[in-house]
Motif scaffolding. Structure first.
Motif, mmCIF file in Angstrom:
data_model
loop_
_atom_site.group_PDB
_atom_site.id
_atom_site.type_symbol
_atom_site.label_atom_id
_atom_site.label_comp_id
_atom_site.label_asym_id
_atom_site.label_seq_id
_atom_site.Cartn_x
_atom_site.Cartn_y
_atom_site.Cartn_z
ATOM 1 N N HIS A 190 9.204 -59.338 -30.330
ATOM 2 C CA HIS A 190 10.620 -59.706 -30.242
ATOM 3 C C HIS A 190 10.893 -60.863 -31.189
ATOM 4 C CE1 HIS A 190 14.216 -61.048 -27.525
ATOM 5 N NE2 HIS A 190 14.617 -60.429 -28.616
ATOM 6 N N VAL A 191 11.759 -60.655 -32.172
ATOM 7 C CA VAL A 191 12.143 -61.687 -33.131
ATOM 8 C C VAL A 191 13.561 -62.137 -32.800
ATOM 9 C CG1 VAL A 191 12.565 -62.239 -35.552
ATOM 10 C CG2 VAL A 191 10.671 -60.731 -34.936
ATOM 11 N N ILE A 232 16.330 -54.654 -43.212
ATOM 12 C CA ILE A 232 16.050 -53.836 -44.401
ATOM 13 C C ILE A 232 14.560 -53.549 -44.511
ATOM 14 C CG2 ILE A 232 15.997 -53.882 -46.930
ATOM 15 C CD1 ILE A 232 18.675 -55.367 -46.824
ATOM 16 N N GLN A 233 13.749 -54.594 -44.362
ATOM 17 C CA GLN A 233 12.299 -54.410 -44.459
ATOM 18 C C GLN A 233 11.755 -53.588 -43.290
ATOM 19 O OE1 GLN A 233 9.795 -57.715 -45.521
ATOM 20 N NE2 GLN A 233 11.417 -58.761 -46.658
ATOM 21 N N SER A 234 12.319 -53.777 -42.103
ATOM 22 C CA SER A 234 11.843 -53.026 -40.937
ATOM 23 C C SER A 234 12.158 -51.543 -41.059
ATOM 24 C CB SER A 234 12.483 -53.585 -39.660
ATOM 25 O OG SER A 234 12.100 -54.925 -39.438
ATOM 26 N N ILE A 235 13.331 -51.224 -41.594
ATOM 27 C CA ILE A 235 13.694 -49.822 -41.815
ATOM 28 C C ILE A 235 12.752 -49.199 -42.835
ATOM 29 C CG2 ILE A 235 15.470 -48.291 -42.760
ATOM 30 C CD1 ILE A 235 17.556 -50.289 -41.626
ATOM 31 N N LEU A 285 9.366 -49.616 -38.714
ATOM 32 C CA LEU A 285 8.806 -50.461 -37.655
ATOM 33 C C LEU A 285 9.577 -50.357 -36.339
ATOM 34 C CD1 LEU A 285 8.036 -53.730 -39.696
ATOM 35 C CD2 LEU A 285 6.524 -51.808 -39.169
ATOM 36 N N GLU A 286 10.272 -49.240 -36.125
ATOM 37 C CA GLU A 286 11.085 -49.117 -34.924
ATOM 38 C C GLU A 286 10.274 -49.228 -33.632
ATOM 39 O OE1 GLU A 286 10.253 -44.981 -36.588
ATOM 40 O OE2 GLU A 286 10.939 -46.925 -37.340
ATOM 41 N N ASN A 287 8.983 -48.943 -33.682
ATOM 42 C CA ASN A 287 8.129 -49.058 -32.494
ATOM 43 C C ASN A 287 7.346 -50.367 -32.466
ATOM 44 O OD1 ASN A 287 8.841 -46.450 -31.532
ATOM 45 N ND2 ASN A 287 7.384 -45.533 -32.976
ATOM 46 N N HIS A 288 7.630 -51.259 -33.405
ATOM 47 C CA HIS A 288 6.868 -52.502 -33.513
ATOM 48 C C HIS A 288 7.692 -53.754 -33.233
ATOM 49 C CE1 HIS A 288 3.227 -50.681 -35.371
ATOM 50 N NE2 HIS A 288 4.105 -49.794 -35.791
ATOM 51 N N VAL A 289 8.998 -53.713 -33.503
ATOM 52 C CA VAL A 289 9.775 -54.944 -33.443
ATOM 53 C C VAL A 289 11.216 -54.669 -32.997
ATOM 54 C CG1 VAL A 289 10.438 -54.763 -35.895
ATOM 55 C CG2 VAL A 289 10.452 -57.016 -34.772
ATOM 56 N N GLU A 292 20.171 -49.315 -36.241
ATOM 57 C CA GLU A 292 20.219 -48.593 -34.962
ATOM 58 C C GLU A 292 20.038 -47.087 -35.167
ATOM 59 O OE1 GLU A 292 23.961 -50.038 -33.532
ATOM 60 O OE2 GLU A 292 23.046 -51.743 -32.469
ATOM 61 N N LYS A 293 20.535 -46.565 -36.281
ATOM 62 C CA LYS A 293 20.318 -45.146 -36.586
ATOM 63 C C LYS A 293 18.849 -44.835 -36.814
ATOM 64 C CE LYS A 293 24.856 -44.026 -38.547
ATOM 65 N NZ LYS A 293 25.597 -43.610 -39.770
ATOM 66 N N HIS A 294 18.098 -45.852 -37.243
ATOM 67 C CA HIS A 294 16.658 -45.684 -37.458
ATOM 68 C C HIS A 294 15.846 -46.088 -36.230
ATOM 69 C CE1 HIS A 294 17.889 -45.388 -41.691
ATOM 70 N NE2 HIS A 294 16.708 -44.846 -41.926
ATOM 71 N N GLY A 295 16.530 -46.306 -35.115
ATOM 72 C CA GLY A 295 15.829 -46.577 -33.885
ATOM 73 C C GLY A 295 15.409 -48.005 -33.668
ATOM 74 N N ILE A 296 15.923 -48.941 -34.461
ATOM 75 C CA ILE A 296 15.565 -50.347 -34.332
ATOM 76 C C ILE A 296 16.591 -51.049 -33.454
ATOM 77 C CG2 ILE A 296 15.232 -52.531 -35.568
ATOM 78 C CD1 ILE A 296 14.292 -50.866 -37.966
ATOM 79 N N SER A 297 16.114 -51.720 -32.418
ATOM 80 C CA SER A 297 16.994 -52.383 -31.464
ATOM 81 C C SER A 297 17.488 -53.717 -32.007
ATOM 82 C CB SER A 297 16.246 -52.612 -30.145
ATOM 83 O OG SER A 297 17.016 -53.404 -29.263
#
Length: 505
Positions: free
Chosen positions: A3-4, A22-25, A29-33, A123-128
């Motif tokens: 959690h950042v 941008i870097q997470s997409i 990293l949707e299952n990491h952060v 959010e479309k890429h699954g990142i909360s």
């Protein structure tokens, strides 16, 4: 999943969230952060700097350096062109969009729009991504190295990594004056200034830097007719920024030469060496020796200097102004090569002259200031020595080192952002300083690792980062968006590497 949490949703906090997303997409990293942004106001992307609605509160940097994306500095200029460009009434300057100076609120609209677009994409890429509108009060570190963030409503958020982006800190100076209704302890947001002053009153402004200039603009834009007096120890106004600077070429004050001097002489750059090299570069372009002592502006009549600066800016700037401007991308590296003692020497010896040259008034506003001075509505007083409230006259009395006394009906503290941690009127910073989660740097701000932006302190651990004015002493140009987004890019890479390093090894 890590959690950042980003504390602060102004330009720096927004840029950090954008870059991390941008870097997470890109790294999937949707299952990491997951991310949380904490911002006390209802709007994301504005902050104090870019939330002001006053039409004469202009950026002091051209549009082509204001992109919110680290490696796309011209992105704002492109956005501006697509949103009306030079035809807008909140865009100033005689050149094209890339050289324009826009209102700060317009830039805030840009940042807010880009944040919204990036969050939707994430959010479309699954990142909360969660946005919480509250104020962070304090942080506690547990035995597992997790950080517990307490909010104003007593809620607690647990984070693995925290980025501090508190924005422009209000100074806590002149506390003894806060009990008086006619005292305004900070010129932002502008409505506080307008609510506490009347148009016909004599307004005193502590400071002559860009914050003080913006304070004057707020008053005159809203119909102020009374006298305005600006007070500062040196009485120096910023110089005037051309719509487009003339190009100059440096041969002496370069990173290559400074590195060679370190290699050959075995010591880090000194303030005197830097100034000598700057002189050589300027005089090489001028083709003559200059009277450098004669250029000292301390306590000199600012009106003729301002008139001359406007004339110079209209022709693209002089060599000194343009040489300082040309150094913008290398100044921070030079600063990092100096030791602390030499940084202190530079600040006390040349710091104010560098500041008024490097951080200049946009030409449009400079002409308005000159007009007010010509009409006798605005004056600048140097060497203010004592400030107090006269209970008998119900006015503020400002005394100079020469024994002169000035009286004003109300008084605005526009001395600029607080530099030292202990001078910042911010409850989170105060608490972190008390807990020794932040370590003060001698020249201001917190001690950090300048490569990763991690805060280095006695008890703070290794999971707190800082950006923007919070780290103003160890870094230079922290009030420049282009510089902050560069440091944010490094910071984001570091945080995500920590999160994924087990998979990388």
């Amino acid at each position: 999943m890590k959690h950042v949490v980003i504390i602060g949703g102004g330009a720096c906090g927004s840029a950090a969230l954008i870059e991390l997303l941008i870097q997470s997409i890109a790294k999937k990293l949707e299952n990491h952060v997951r991310y949380t942004l904490i911002e006390r106001s209802e709007r994301i992307g504005y902050g104090v700097a870019f939330g002001t609605p006053q039409k004469s509160h202009l950026l002091n940097t051209q549009a082509d350096l204001m992109g919110i994306y680290a490696y796309e500095p011209e992105h704002f200029a492109v956005w501006l062109r697509e949103h009306g460009g030079k035809h807008r009434n909140d865009v100033k300057g005689e050149g094209e969009e890339e050289n324009a100076y826009t209102s700060r609120i317009l830039y805030g609209h840009y940042v807010a729009e880009e944040v919204g677009i990036t969050i939707k994409k994430a959010e479309k890429h699954g990142i909360s991504v969660e946005v919480i509108h509250s104020e962070a009060i304090t942080i506690d570190r547990d035995d597992k190295e997790q950080l517990h963030i307490t909010l104003a409503n007593k809620d607690v958020i647990i984070a693995d990594e925290v980025l501090l982006a508190p924005g422009t800190p209000k100074p806590n100076s002149f506390k003894n004056l806060r009990k008086y209704d006619q005292y305004i302890d900070f010129p932002w947001p502008a409505h506080r200034l307008l609510e506490k002053s009347r148009n016909e009153e004599h307004v005193g402004i502590l400071g002559t830097s860009l914050s003080a200039i913006d304070t004057v603009m707020t008053l005159v834009d809203n119909g102020h007719t009374g006298q305005i007096t600006m007070f500062s120890p040196d009485g120096m106004l910023p110089r005037v920024q051309p719509d487009q600077n003339k190009e100059v070429e440096r041969h002496y004050l370069t990173l290559e030469n400074l590195h060679r001097l370190q290699r050959e002489n075995g010591h880090r750059p000194t303030a005197k060496e830097l100034f000598r090299l700057f002189i050589k570069d300027v005089e090489a372009v001028e083709g003559r020796q200059l009277d450098w002592k004669g250029m000292n502006r301390h306590a000199r009549d600012p009106y003729p200097l301002l008139q001359k600066d406007i004339e110079i800016a209209e022709s693209g700037g002089d060599t000194i102004l343009n040489m300082a401007y040309d150094l913008r991308y290398e100044a921070s590296k030079v600063w990092s090569w100096m030791d602390k003692e030499q940084q202190i020497m530079f600040s006390s010896w040349l710091g104010r002259h560098w500041t008024v040259t490097r951080h200049a008034i946009p030409l449009y506003n400079a002409k308005k200031i000159a007009s007010l001075m010509e009409q006798g509505k605005l004056q600048v007083v140097a060497e203010n020595d004592q400030v107090e409230f006269d209970e008998q006259s119900k006015q503020f009395r400002i005394r100079t080192g020469k024994g002169e006394n000035y009286h004003t009906d109300c008084l605005v503290n526009a001395t600029g952002s607080a530099s030292k941690l202990e001078e910042m009127d911010n409850v989170l910073v105060e608490n972190l300083l008390h807990k020794k989660y932040l370590e003060p740097y001698a020249l201001g701000g917190a001690v950090i690792n300048p490569h990763t932006m991690q805060c280095i302190s006695e008890k703070g651990g290794s999971h707190i980062y800082g950006v923007g004015h919070l780290v103003n002493g160890m870094l230079m140009d922290v009030n420049a968006v282009w510089f902050n987004v560069k440091t944010i890019s490094r910071l984001a890479t570091e945080i995500l590497f920590k999160i994924t390093r087990d998979e990388c090894i």
